[in-house]
Motif scaffolding. Structure first.
Motif, PDB file in Angstrom:
ATOM      1  N   MET A  91       0.860  -1.254  -0.045  1.00  0.00           N
ATOM      2  CA  MET A  91      -0.179   0.064  -0.064  1.00  0.00           C
ATOM      3  C   MET A  91       0.626   1.292  -0.061  1.00  0.00           C
ATOM      4  SD  MET A  91      -2.841  -0.894   2.991  1.00  0.00           S
ATOM      5  CE  MET A  91      -3.507   0.707   2.961  1.00  0.00           C
ATOM      6  N   PHE A  92       1.987   1.425   0.358  1.00  0.00           N
ATOM      7  CA  PHE A  92       2.878   2.555   0.465  1.00  0.00           C
ATOM      8  C   PHE A  92       4.033   2.553  -0.518  1.00  0.00           C
ATOM      9  CE2 PHE A  92       2.112  -0.216   4.314  1.00  0.00           C
ATOM     10  CZ  PHE A  92       1.100   0.847   5.278  1.00  0.00           C
ATOM     11  N   ASP A  93       3.974   3.768  -0.829  1.00  0.00           N
ATOM     12  CA  ASP A  93       4.795   4.437  -2.007  1.00  0.00           C
ATOM     13  C   ASP A  93       5.765   5.502  -1.433  1.00  0.00           C
ATOM     14  OD1 ASP A  93       3.068   6.573  -1.852  1.00  0.00           O
ATOM     15  OD2 ASP A  93       2.571   6.557  -4.075  1.00  0.00           O
ATOM     16  N   GLU A  94       6.144   5.376  -0.200  1.00  0.00           N
ATOM     17  CA  GLU A  94       6.955   6.325   0.216  1.00  0.00           C
ATOM     18  C   GLU A  94       8.329   6.396  -0.559  1.00  0.00           C
ATOM     19  OE1 GLU A  94       5.226   4.551   2.194  1.00  0.00           O
ATOM     20  OE2 GLU A  94       4.381   5.844   3.849  1.00  0.00           O
ATOM     21  N   ASP A  95       8.977   7.056  -0.634  1.00  0.00           N
ATOM     22  CA  ASP A  95      10.399   7.264  -1.307  1.00  0.00           C
ATOM     23  C   ASP A  95      11.495   6.077  -0.851  1.00  0.00           C
ATOM     24  OD1 ASP A  95      12.068   8.122  -3.875  1.00  0.00           O
ATOM     25  OD2 ASP A  95      13.292   8.477  -2.142  1.00  0.00           O
ATOM     26  N   ALA A  96      11.329   6.515   0.517  1.00  0.00           N
ATOM     27  CA  ALA A  96      12.370   5.708   1.244  1.00  0.00           C
ATOM     28  C   ALA A  96      12.020   4.103   1.238  1.00  0.00           C
ATOM     29  CB  ALA A  96      12.411   6.320   2.991  1.00  0.00           C
ATOM     30  N   LEU A  97      10.977   4.058   1.328  1.00  0.00           N
ATOM     31  CA  LEU A  97      10.553   2.643   1.195  1.00  0.00           C
ATOM     32  C   LEU A  97      10.817   1.964  -0.269  1.00  0.00           C
ATOM     33  CD1 LEU A  97       7.169   1.883   3.004  1.00  0.00           C
ATOM     34  CD2 LEU A  97       9.369   0.909   3.592  1.00  0.00           C
ATOM     35  N   VAL A  98      10.663   2.601  -0.957  1.00  0.00           N
ATOM     36  CA  VAL A  98      10.995   2.159  -2.565  1.00  0.00           C
ATOM     37  C   VAL A  98      12.222   1.915  -2.586  1.00  0.00           C
ATOM     38  CG1 VAL A  98      10.922   2.850  -5.130  1.00  0.00           C
ATOM     39  CG2 VAL A  98       8.837   3.357  -3.476  1.00  0.00           C
ATOM     40  N   ALA A  99      13.212   2.768  -2.256  1.00  0.00           N
ATOM     41  CA  ALA A  99      14.537   2.869  -2.353  1.00  0.00           C
ATOM     42  C   ALA A  99      15.258   1.628  -1.434  1.00  0.00           C
ATOM     43  CB  ALA A  99      15.479   4.054  -1.816  1.00  0.00           C
ATOM     44  N   ALA A 100      14.523   1.253  -0.244  1.00  0.00           N
ATOM     45  CA  ALA A 100      15.068   0.460   0.435  1.00  0.00           C
ATOM     46  C   ALA A 100      14.737  -1.033   0.052  1.00  0.00           C
ATOM     47  CB  ALA A 100      14.386   0.289   1.803  1.00  0.00           C
ATOM     48  N   ALA A 101      13.389  -0.926  -0.472  1.00  0.00           N
ATOM     49  CA  ALA A 101      13.160  -2.503  -1.393  1.00  0.00           C
ATOM     50  C   ALA A 101      14.048  -2.617  -2.515  1.00  0.00           C
ATOM     51  CB  ALA A 101      11.590  -2.256  -1.735  1.00  0.00           C
ATOM     52  N   LEU A 102      14.239  -1.575  -3.328  1.00  0.00           N
ATOM     53  CA  LEU A 102      15.187  -1.793  -4.273  1.00  0.00           C
ATOM     54  C   LEU A 102      16.589  -2.142  -4.057  1.00  0.00           C
ATOM     55  CD1 LEU A 102      13.778   1.043  -6.986  1.00  0.00           C
ATOM     56  CD2 LEU A 102      13.449  -1.398  -6.955  1.00  0.00           C
ATOM     57  N   ALA A 103      17.038  -1.424  -2.964  1.00  0.00           N
ATOM     58  CA  ALA A 103      18.581  -1.918  -2.391  1.00  0.00           C
ATOM     59  C   ALA A 103      18.480  -3.431  -1.904  1.00  0.00           C
ATOM     60  CB  ALA A 103      18.700  -0.839  -1.236  1.00  0.00           C
ATOM     61  N   ALA A 104      17.537  -3.708  -1.450  1.00  0.00           N
ATOM     62  CA  ALA A 104      17.471  -5.240  -0.830  1.00  0.00           C
ATOM     63  C   ALA A 104      17.285  -6.300  -2.143  1.00  0.00           C
ATOM     64  CB  ALA A 104      16.174  -5.390   0.080  1.00  0.00           C
ATOM     65  N   GLY A 105      16.857  -5.884  -3.065  1.00  0.00           N
ATOM     66  CA  GLY A 105      16.981  -6.656  -4.314  1.00  0.00           C
ATOM     67  C   GLY A 105      15.645  -7.007  -4.818  1.00  0.00           C
ATOM     68  N   ALA A 106      14.503  -6.314  -4.752  1.00  0.00           N
ATOM     69  CA  ALA A 106      13.361  -6.276  -5.160  1.00  0.00           C
ATOM     70  C   ALA A 106      13.338  -5.945  -6.854  1.00  0.00           C
ATOM     71  CB  ALA A 106      12.203  -5.329  -4.750  1.00  0.00           C
ATOM     72  N   ARG A 107      12.799  -6.779  -7.552  1.00  0.00           N
ATOM     73  CA  ARG A 107      13.098  -6.365  -9.019  1.00  0.00           C
ATOM     74  C   ARG A 107      11.794  -5.647  -9.533  1.00  0.00           C
ATOM     75  NH1 ARG A 107      14.371 -11.544 -12.194  1.00  0.00           N
ATOM     76  NH2 ARG A 107      16.327 -11.235 -11.020  1.00  0.00           N
ATOM     77  N   GLY A 108      10.659  -5.653  -8.688  1.00  0.00           N
ATOM     78  CA  GLY A 108       9.484  -4.914  -8.978  1.00  0.00           C
ATOM     79  C   GLY A 108       8.897  -4.554  -7.968  1.00  0.00           C
ATOM     80  N   ALA A 201      17.728  -0.116 -12.258  1.00  0.00           N
ATOM     81  CA  ALA A 201      17.240  -1.592 -11.892  1.00  0.00           C
ATOM     82  C   ALA A 201      18.027  -2.521 -12.597  1.00  0.00           C
ATOM     83  CB  ALA A 201      15.775  -1.612 -12.570  1.00  0.00           C
ATOM     84  N   THR A 202      18.981  -2.252 -13.412  1.00  0.00           N
ATOM     85  CA  THR A 202      20.146  -3.074 -14.062  1.00  0.00           C
ATOM     86  C   THR A 202      21.467  -2.750 -13.974  1.00  0.00           C
ATOM     87  OG1 THR A 202      19.968  -2.165 -16.303  1.00  0.00           O
ATOM     88  CG2 THR A 202      18.261  -3.602 -16.041  1.00  0.00           C
ATOM     89  N   ARG A 203      22.328  -3.681 -14.219  1.00  0.00           N
ATOM     90  CA  ARG A 203      23.627  -3.388 -14.116  1.00  0.00           C
ATOM     91  C   ARG A 203      24.299  -2.575 -15.086  1.00  0.00           C
ATOM     92  NH1 ARG A 203      26.998  -7.241 -11.131  1.00  0.00           N
ATOM     93  NH2 ARG A 203      28.976  -6.884 -11.411  1.00  0.00           N
ATOM     94  N   ALA A 204      23.667  -2.729 -16.194  1.00  0.00           N
ATOM     95  CA  ALA A 204      23.887  -1.797 -17.398  1.00  0.00           C
ATOM     96  C   ALA A 204      23.638  -0.268 -17.218  1.00  0.00           C
ATOM     97  CB  ALA A 204      23.245  -2.212 -18.754  1.00  0.00           C
ATOM     98  N   GLU A 205      22.656  -0.001 -16.270  1.00  0.00           N
ATOM     99  CA  GLU A 205      22.197   1.297 -15.849  1.00  0.00           C
ATOM    100  C   GLU A 205      22.977   1.826 -14.951  1.00  0.00           C
ATOM    101  OE1 GLU A 205      17.505   1.814 -16.259  1.00  0.00           O
ATOM    102  OE2 GLU A 205      18.079   0.024 -14.917  1.00  0.00           O
TER     103      GLU A 205
END
Length: 224
Positions: A91-108, A201-205
């Protein structure tokens, strides 16, 4: 390795602490051709344990859960099961949560309330190695990606800069681990953290962002 098209059923584990939400999501996934639910978890610790047991292709992960939150569960799953993709559904789209999830390895990263077709598309995308985000989250990722390189690199630790420099030079995680005296798992964790901090989201980026900032431009020195 990400799944290629035509490789059979995509095995999915659903992790959400609300039984009604979890049951509804499972019911939806069960109607979609080519997807099979192999387990359900109501806590972060259960999600990690069931992922270890079933080795699913995709874990659909809520973030706010008891025992172990979804970010920590994602990090644990990705560290142990690098071929398992994590799709956050929250339910949450706070920037900090998004960044934390991506840093943890979430792909989507999708928001609850997404249409059935969007969830279907997202599960298949992350199983195939493609990053996917809901529109509002995509805006946040693009905003971070548009941050001046000097500002982005200022948020990296010295070790993360070292890792990013070697990534930008084209080295794989195992080679980087040998050069820096780290385990491949530790290097993988650093790379996941870099993805979140760089907004990629990718190594190339990540390579593009690093080279924009002047990293990875020199020759690769022989390992000592």
């Amino acid at each position: 390795m990400p799944r290629a098209a035509g490789q059979g059923e995509i095995r999915v584990l659903v992790a959400d602490d609300h039984p009604i939400v979890r049951g509804g999501l499972i019911a939806l996934l069960d109607t979609l051709p080519g997807l099979v639910v192999v387990g359900e978890a109501g806590t972060g610790r259960d999600a990690v344990a069931l992922a270890r047991r079933h080795r699913p292709d995709v874990v659909v992960m809520d973030l706010r859960m008891p025992d172990l939150d979804g970010v920590a569960a994602t990090r644990a799953i990705r560290a142990e099961l690098p071929d398992t993709a994590v799709l956050v559904l929250t339910m949450f789209d706070e920037d900090a949560l998004v960044a934390a999830a991506l840093a943890a390895g979430a792909r989507g990263y999708l928001l609850k309330g997404a249409e059935s077709a969007e969830i279907d598309r997202a599960v298949r995308a992350v199983a195939g190695g493609v990053a996917i985000f809901s529109p509002t989250v995509a805006d946040q990722v693009l905003h971070r990606a548009g941050t001046p390189p000097s500002t982005v690199l200022a948020g990296l630790t010295p070790r993360e800069r070292e890792v990013l420099d070697l990534v930008a030079r084209g080295l794989g995680n195992a080679t980087i681990a040998g050069r820096l005296g780290l385990s491949p798992k530790t290097v993988g964790n650093h790379v996941s953290a870099l993805f979140g901090k760089l907004g990629v989201a990718t190594r190339a980026e990540a390579v593009v962002r690093a080279r924009e900032a002047g990293l990875g431009t020199g020759p690769v020195e022989p390992a000592r």
